[in-house]
Design a protein around this motif. Structure first.
Motif, PDB file in Angstrom:
ATOM      1  N   ARG A  36       0.836  -1.212   0.000  1.00  0.00           N
ATOM      2  CA  ARG A  36       0.000   0.000   0.000  1.00  0.00           C
ATOM      3  C   ARG A  36       0.871   1.262   0.000  1.00  0.00           C
ATOM      4  N   ALA A  37       2.056   1.188   0.588  1.00  0.00           N
ATOM      5  CA  ALA A  37       2.964   2.334   0.549  1.00  0.00           C
ATOM      6  C   ALA A  37       3.399   2.618  -0.882  1.00  0.00           C
ATOM      7  N   ASP A  38       3.686   1.562  -1.640  1.00  0.00           N
ATOM      8  CA  ASP A  38       4.053   1.746  -3.048  1.00  0.00           C
ATOM      9  C   ASP A  38       2.887   2.338  -3.838  1.00  0.00           C
ATOM     10  N   GLN A  39       1.686   1.825  -3.591  1.00  0.00           N
ATOM     11  CA  GLN A  39       0.509   2.351  -4.271  1.00  0.00           C
ATOM     12  C   GLN A  39       0.290   3.818  -3.931  1.00  0.00           C
ATOM     13  N   LEU A  40       0.413   4.152  -2.640  1.00  0.00           N
ATOM     14  CA  LEU A  40       0.201   5.524  -2.206  1.00  0.00           C
ATOM     15  C   LEU A  40       1.246   6.450  -2.811  1.00  0.00           C
ATOM     16  N   ALA A  41       2.500   6.013  -2.839  1.00  0.00           N
ATOM     17  CA  ALA A  41       3.560   6.835  -3.426  1.00  0.00           C
ATOM     18  C   ALA A  41       3.283   7.105  -4.899  1.00  0.00           C
ATOM     19  N   SER A  42       2.819   6.089  -5.603  1.00  0.00           N
ATOM     20  CA  SER A  42       2.518   6.261  -7.026  1.00  0.00           C
ATOM     21  C   SER A  42       1.378   7.252  -7.242  1.00  0.00           C
ATOM     22  N   LEU A  43       0.298   7.109  -6.477  1.00  0.00           N
ATOM     23  CA  LEU A  43      -0.851   8.006  -6.634  1.00  0.00           C
ATOM     24  C   LEU A  43      -0.511   9.439  -6.232  1.00  0.00           C
ATOM     25  N   LEU A  44       0.244   9.591  -5.155  1.00  0.00           N
ATOM     26  CA  LEU A  44       0.639  10.938  -4.748  1.00  0.00           C
ATOM     27  C   LEU A  44       1.543  11.578  -5.790  1.00  0.00           C
ATOM     28  N   GLY A  45       2.409  10.766  -6.402  1.00  0.00           N
ATOM     29  CA  GLY A  45       3.266  11.289  -7.457  1.00  0.00           C
ATOM     30  C   GLY A  45       2.477  11.737  -8.672  1.00  0.00           C
ATOM     31  N   GLU A  46       1.437  10.979  -9.000  1.00  0.00           N
ATOM     32  CA  GLU A  46       0.635  11.297 -10.181  1.00  0.00           C
ATOM     33  C   GLU A  46      -0.310  12.477  -9.958  1.00  0.00           C
ATOM     34  N   ARG A  47      -0.899  12.551  -8.769  1.00  0.00           N
ATOM     35  CA  ARG A  47      -2.029  13.465  -8.578  1.00  0.00           C
ATOM     36  C   ARG A  47      -1.771  14.619  -7.612  1.00  0.00           C
ATOM     37  N   VAL A  48      -0.736  14.527  -6.809  1.00  0.00           N
ATOM     38  CA  VAL A  48      -0.551  15.520  -5.751  1.00  0.00           C
ATOM     39  C   VAL A  48       0.793  16.242  -5.835  1.00  0.00           C
ATOM     40  N   ALA A  49       1.885  15.499  -6.002  1.00  0.00           N
ATOM     41  CA  ALA A  49       3.230  16.074  -5.875  1.00  0.00           C
ATOM     42  C   ALA A  49       3.473  17.235  -6.833  1.00  0.00           C
ATOM     43  N   GLY A  50       2.903  17.179  -8.033  1.00  0.00           N
ATOM     44  CA  GLY A  50       3.165  18.216  -9.027  1.00  0.00           C
ATOM     45  C   GLY A  50       2.263  19.426  -8.942  1.00  0.00           C
ATOM     46  N   ARG A  51       1.342  19.437  -8.013  1.00  0.00           N
ATOM     47  CA  ARG A  51       0.411  20.563  -7.913  1.00  0.00           C
ATOM     48  C   ARG A  51       1.119  21.804  -7.364  1.00  0.00           C
ATOM     49  N   PRO A  52       0.739  22.991  -7.846  1.00  0.00           N
ATOM     50  CA  PRO A  52       1.411  24.209  -7.364  1.00  0.00           C
ATOM     51  C   PRO A  52       1.183  24.473  -5.879  1.00  0.00           C
ATOM     52  N   GLU A  53       0.120  23.892  -5.315  1.00  0.00           N
ATOM     53  CA  GLU A  53      -0.151  24.095  -3.888  1.00  0.00           C
ATOM     54  C   GLU A  53       0.751  23.251  -2.998  1.00  0.00           C
ATOM     55  N   VAL A  54       1.523  22.342  -3.595  1.00  0.00           N
ATOM     56  CA  VAL A  54       2.307  21.374  -2.825  1.00  0.00           C
ATOM     57  C   VAL A  54       3.797  21.648  -2.998  1.00  0.00           C
ATOM     58  N   ARG A  55       4.493  21.802  -1.873  1.00  0.00           N
ATOM     59  CA  ARG A  55       5.936  22.043  -1.909  1.00  0.00           C
ATOM     60  C   ARG A  55       6.705  20.727  -1.957  1.00  0.00           C
ATOM     61  N   GLU A  56       6.278  19.740  -1.175  1.00  0.00           N
ATOM     62  CA  GLU A  56       7.040  18.495  -1.101  1.00  0.00           C
ATOM     63  C   GLU A  56       6.171  17.393  -0.522  1.00  0.00           C
ATOM     64  N   VAL A  57       6.412  16.172  -0.993  1.00  0.00           N
ATOM     65  CA  VAL A  57       5.793  14.981  -0.407  1.00  0.00           C
ATOM     66  C   VAL A  57       6.903  14.138   0.215  1.00  0.00           C
ATOM     67  N   ARG A  58       6.742  13.802   1.506  1.00  0.00           N
ATOM     68  CA  ARG A  58       7.752  13.006   2.213  1.00  0.00           C
ATOM     69  C   ARG A  58       7.096  11.722   2.719  1.00  0.00           C
ATOM     70  N   GLN A  59       7.768  10.595   2.521  1.00  0.00           N
ATOM     71  CA  GLN A  59       7.133   9.316   2.850  1.00  0.00           C
ATOM     72  C   GLN A  59       8.156   8.278   3.257  1.00  0.00           C
ATOM     73  N   ARG A  60       7.826   7.533   4.302  1.00  0.00           N
ATOM     74  CA  ARG A  60       8.493   6.288   4.665  1.00  0.00           C
ATOM     75  C   ARG A  60       7.380   5.312   5.029  1.00  0.00           C
ATOM     76  N   GLY A  61       7.172   4.289   4.220  1.00  0.00           N
ATOM     77  CA  GLY A  61       6.096   3.351   4.471  1.00  0.00           C
ATOM     78  C   GLY A  61       4.754   4.050   4.423  1.00  0.00           C
TER      79      GLY A  61
ATOM     80  N   ILE B 167       2.550  15.766   3.478  1.00  0.00           N
ATOM     81  CA  ILE B 167       2.446  16.586   2.271  1.00  0.00           C
ATOM     82  C   ILE B 167       2.591  18.039   2.697  1.00  0.00           C
ATOM     83  N   GLU B 168       3.753  18.624   2.426  1.00  0.00           N
ATOM     84  CA  GLU B 168       3.978  20.010   2.809  1.00  0.00           C
ATOM     85  C   GLU B 168       3.391  20.937   1.758  1.00  0.00           C
TER      86      GLU B 168
END
Length: 430
Positions: free
Chosen positions: A331-356, A361-362
């Motif tokens: 599920r961590a891999d799935q979450l990382a993939s979805l956050l990369g696709e839908r959240v990380a690149g948004r202008p409202e988001v500075r950084e996504v940090r994840q371990r497991g 989401i800063e």
């Protein structure tokens, strides 16, 4: 809510504003959902402040609690024992990354840290070593809100009022600094002979906004502590019991601390319990004459509670039987993939940090005071997913048994909450 506000004082909450923040009043739960007093359901994506692991109302954990209640709810561990506490310690001993472990139980993570501080301090006294009275802690650290744990923390504005009560520590930068490990190791070499212990949160500094370190850097710090003869305390209250993909984060770092603090997930979120785990070397320094000066004169009324121990024992069995760690990694891999696709690149988001399944989401608000973290989490709650911000960092900390579909639900709600920031009514509000 009105009845709540009239009689309850909530932690980390300004009670004068409480009623206006649309708080949830939870009445019951099913699976990974919380149900409020009006019957509305919310996916518990913060694991009830990081303690819930397998979901709510797990039949096996319920049964363990009931069975123990039919024996004894609690008996003191001060100078006496209890069979289920012995069984829990025996089950934990082979899986904690501590050599020849011994367990001092308590009821709260901050107290587990407080115990570790006192043990580390007295260890050197018992060994007849003078001068090792100081502690090294990292910037951005959080270890709890008792005075000792607060002293270790780098709390800033939230704890500044208590600074006169705290003791000074050797402070080096936290994980946000790329050179944190070099600076910590240099400080250990400089202050080594006066350090009782170095205290870290392995891999993730959770309460500071999910700041992450590499496993190799943490491992290097542990090796420098060994070379300097300084005790290492790993605070795994937040990272322990599977959150990062291994049972304990220290395992990924190749670190075997002298003292380890565990709590939060130890009972799967059912009952208050924590423990300070001491290595055999540390424990041995406290052996001596009955009532002699080597004795550790410390303990708590509810330390080693039998009900909590019974649930913790069954919880540990279920983690293994259900391959919970395998689900965390998938599920961590799935979450990382979805956050990369839908959240990380948004202008409202500075950084996504994840371990497991520990994620921060800063956000990147254009000016201070906009309270974007609170707004995004409110938007998620309106979509049926319970999130809680740390300032402008949105924390995702779902139960370890979360499903494929529920991961999608969390990201959908987060995405919607980010969309809400464009609402003119919200954008103009402070």
């Amino acid at each position: 809510m009105e009845r709540d506000a009239a009689v309850v004082w909530h932690g980390f909450t300004q009670m004068a504003a409480y009623s206006g923040t649309a708080p949830l009043v939870i009445d019951r739960a099913e699976g990974r959902e919380l149900i409020d007093a009006d019957g509305r359901r919310y996916l518990d994506a913060i694991s009830s402040l990081w303690v819930n692991t397998l979901g709510h109302r797990v039949p096996e954990l319920d049964a363990a609690l009931v069975a123990q209640a039919g024996k004894v709810a609690h008996s003191t561990m001060l100078g006496n024992g209890n069979t289920v506490v012995v069984e829990l310690a025996e089950a934990l001993a082979p899986v904690v990354p501590v050599d020849d472990p011994h367990f001092l139980f308590a009821a709260d993570g901050a107290v587990a840290v407080e115990q570790a501080l006192k043990i580390a301090f007295q260890y050197w006294v018992n060994r007849r070593v003078d001068g090792r009275t100081r502690f090294l802690a990292l910037g951005d650290a959080y270890h709890g809100d008792t005075i000792g744990s607060l002293s270790l923390g780098d709390g800033g504005v939230f704890s500044a009022v208590f600074d006169p009560l705290c003791f000074p520590v050797v402070r080096t930068p936290g994980y946000a600094d790329p050179g944190w490990v070099d600076k910590a190791c240099a400080a250990i070499e400089t202050h080594g002979e006066e350090l009782a212990a170095v205290v870290i949160e392995p891999l993730v500094q959770g309460a500071s906004g999910m700041l992450c370190a590499s496993a190799s850097d943490v491992g290097r710090l542990g090796e420098v502590c060994r070379q300097a003869g300084t005790l290492l305390i790993c605070d795994e209250v937040a990272t322990g019991f599977g959150r990062t993909g291994s049972l304990f984060a220290s395992e990924q770092c190749g670190v075997r601390p002298d003292l380890m603090c565990v709590g939060k997930g130890i009972t799967g979120g059912y009952l208050a319990m924590s423990a300070t785990v001491a290595s055999g070397e540390v424990f041995g320094a406290f052996l001596g004459a009955d009532l002699g000066p080597e004795t550790f004169y410390h303990g708590h009324s509810y330390g080693g509670n039998a009900l909590a121990a019974a649930v913790a024992l069954e919880h540990l069995r279920l983690i293994q039987a259900w391959d919970v760690l395998g689900n965390v990694r998938a599920r961590a891999d799935q979450l990382a993939s979805l956050l990369g696709e839908r959240v990380a690149g948004r202008p409202e988001v500075r950084e996504v940090r994840q371990r497991g399944l520990m994620v921060g989401i800063e956000l990147a608000p254009p000016s201070p005071g906009l309270r974007w973290g609170r707004r995004v989490c409110a938007g998620a709650v309106s979509r049926g997913v319970l999130l809680r911000p740390l300032g402008d960092v949105v924390v995702l900390m779902p139960p370890l048994t979360i499903t494929v579909e529920e991961i999608v639900q969390v990201v959908d709600a987060l995405d919607g909450g980010l969309d809400d920031l464009a609402d003119p009514a919200w954008a103009s509000s402070t």
